[in-house]
Scaffold this motif. Sequence first.
Motif, PDB file in Angstrom:
ATOM      1  N   GLU A  15      74.743  45.796  22.682  1.00  0.00           N
ATOM      2  CA  GLU A  15      73.990  46.786  21.913  1.00  0.00           C
ATOM      3  C   GLU A  15      72.677  46.207  21.428  1.00  0.00           C
ATOM      4  N   ASP A  16      71.597  46.942  21.669  1.00  0.00           N
ATOM      5  CA  ASP A  16      70.267  46.511  21.251  1.00  0.00           C
ATOM      6  C   ASP A  16      69.706  47.459  20.191  1.00  0.00           C
ATOM      7  N   GLY A  17      70.576  47.925  19.305  1.00  0.00           N
ATOM      8  CA  GLY A  17      70.140  48.789  18.216  1.00  0.00           C
ATOM      9  C   GLY A  17      69.427  50.027  18.723  1.00  0.00           C
ATOM     10  N   ILE A  18      68.217  50.249  18.224  1.00  0.00           N
ATOM     11  CA  ILE A  18      67.488  51.464  18.614  1.00  0.00           C
ATOM     12  C   ILE A  18      67.018  51.399  20.056  1.00  0.00           C
ATOM     13  N   ASP A  19      67.158  50.222  20.697  1.00  0.00           N
ATOM     14  CA  ASP A  19      66.693  50.073  22.083  1.00  0.00           C
ATOM     15  C   ASP A  19      67.806  50.282  23.111  1.00  0.00           C
ATOM     16  N   GLY A  20      68.934  50.822  22.658  1.00  0.00           N
ATOM     17  CA  GLY A  20      69.973  51.200  23.616  1.00  0.00           C
ATOM     18  C   GLY A  20      71.044  50.157  23.846  1.00  0.00           C
ATOM     19  N   THR A  21      71.825  50.391  24.884  1.00  0.00           N
ATOM     20  CA  THR A  21      73.018  49.582  25.150  1.00  0.00           C
ATOM     21  C   THR A  21      73.093  49.248  26.641  1.00  0.00           C
ATOM     22  N   ILE A  22      73.589  48.058  26.957  1.00  0.00           N
ATOM     23  CA  ILE A  22      73.812  47.656  28.351  1.00  0.00           C
ATOM     24  C   ILE A  22      75.318  47.492  28.557  1.00  0.00           C
ATOM     25  N   SER A  23      75.828  48.082  29.629  1.00  0.00           N
ATOM     26  CA  SER A  23      77.176  47.750  30.075  1.00  0.00           C
ATOM     27  C   SER A  23      77.045  47.092  31.428  1.00  0.00           C
ATOM     28  N   VAL A  24      77.843  46.057  31.668  1.00  0.00           N
ATOM     29  CA  VAL A  24      77.679  45.289  32.898  1.00  0.00           C
ATOM     30  C   VAL A  24      79.023  45.089  33.594  1.00  0.00           C
ATOM     31  N   ALA A  25      78.999  45.219  34.922  1.00  0.00           N
ATOM     32  CA  ALA A  25      80.212  45.013  35.721  1.00  0.00           C
ATOM     33  C   ALA A  25      79.911  43.976  36.788  1.00  0.00           C
ATOM     34  N   GLU A  26      80.533  42.815  36.695  1.00  0.00           N
ATOM     35  CA  GLU A  26      80.339  41.767  37.700  1.00  0.00           C
ATOM     36  C   GLU A  26      81.539  41.742  38.643  1.00  0.00           C
ATOM     37  N   LEU A  84      91.592  61.690  30.796  1.00  0.00           N
ATOM     38  CA  LEU A  84      90.258  62.207  30.510  1.00  0.00           C
ATOM     39  C   LEU A  84      89.290  61.025  30.535  1.00  0.00           C
ATOM     40  N   MET A  85      88.298  61.108  31.401  1.00  0.00           N
ATOM     41  CA  MET A  85      87.312  60.027  31.525  1.00  0.00           C
ATOM     42  C   MET A  85      86.075  60.448  30.731  1.00  0.00           C
ATOM     43  N   ASN A  86      85.830  59.792  29.622  1.00  0.00           N
ATOM     44  CA  ASN A  86      84.684  60.209  28.796  1.00  0.00           C
ATOM     45  C   ASN A  86      84.026  59.043  28.054  1.00  0.00           C
ATOM     46  N   ARG A  87      84.356  57.817  28.508  1.00  0.00           N
ATOM     47  CA  ARG A  87      83.711  56.662  27.855  1.00  0.00           C
ATOM     48  C   ARG A  87      82.905  55.882  28.875  1.00  0.00           C
ATOM     49  N   ARG A  88      81.640  55.684  28.582  1.00  0.00           N
ATOM     50  CA  ARG A  88      80.705  55.122  29.574  1.00  0.00           C
ATOM     51  C   ARG A  88      81.029  53.697  29.982  1.00  0.00           C
ATOM     52  N   ASN A  89      81.741  52.970  29.120  1.00  0.00           N
ATOM     53  CA  ASN A  89      82.030  51.562  29.459  1.00  0.00           C
ATOM     54  C   ASN A  89      83.482  51.377  29.922  1.00  0.00           C
ATOM     55  N   GLN A  90      84.177  52.501  30.152  1.00  0.00           N
ATOM     56  CA  GLN A  90      85.586  52.393  30.538  1.00  0.00           C
ATOM     57  C   GLN A  90      85.800  52.922  31.956  1.00  0.00           C
ATOM     58  N   GLY A  91      86.287  52.059  32.830  1.00  0.00           N
ATOM     59  CA  GLY A  91      86.547  52.477  34.201  1.00  0.00           C
ATOM     60  C   GLY A  91      88.036  52.466  34.478  1.00  0.00           C
TER      61      GLY A  91
END
Length: 140
Positions: A15-26, A84-91
Amino acid sequence: MNLENFYLIELPEIEDGIDGTISVAEGSHHIPFEIKRVYYIYGLENANAIRGKHAHKHLEQVIFCIHGSFLLGVDDGIHRKEMLMNRRNQGVYLGTGLWHTMTQFSKECVLLVLASDYYDESDYIRDYSEFKRYILNKTA
Ligand code: TYD
């Protein structure tokens, strides 16, 4: 349902505060295989849209809903689950031999799929009774 073949994967959220969020999958790290293919699905405005309706013999995939929501149905030939798939960081890890369907897409829903191999139509089982026979033969 065989939990080795179907489970949730939670990606880190940076989380980068007001600059958004990164999710990463390696690959081979958060994702349990080397990623050979990435595809995304959008344009699901039709309320009756259905995707999936097949199983794979060898392909492994992880499915994300990176915008909006949808309902994922998974069937291993014996048990059926809906999520129900509704979380951006959950696969969801979808191993082999799982009949899966995606329905009830929200407005502007976007799916992201990471796959273990290139597209190969011969890896698909697209007929449900053939899928049931395939599972019976495998477990016999
Ligand atoms: P399909 O895998 O059935 O889509 P979904 O599981 O999202 O419902 O593929 C639909 C069509 O797109 C089919 O004709 C094959 C083609 N396709 C490719 O050519 N390459 C790909 O990587 C994928 C995923 C599909």
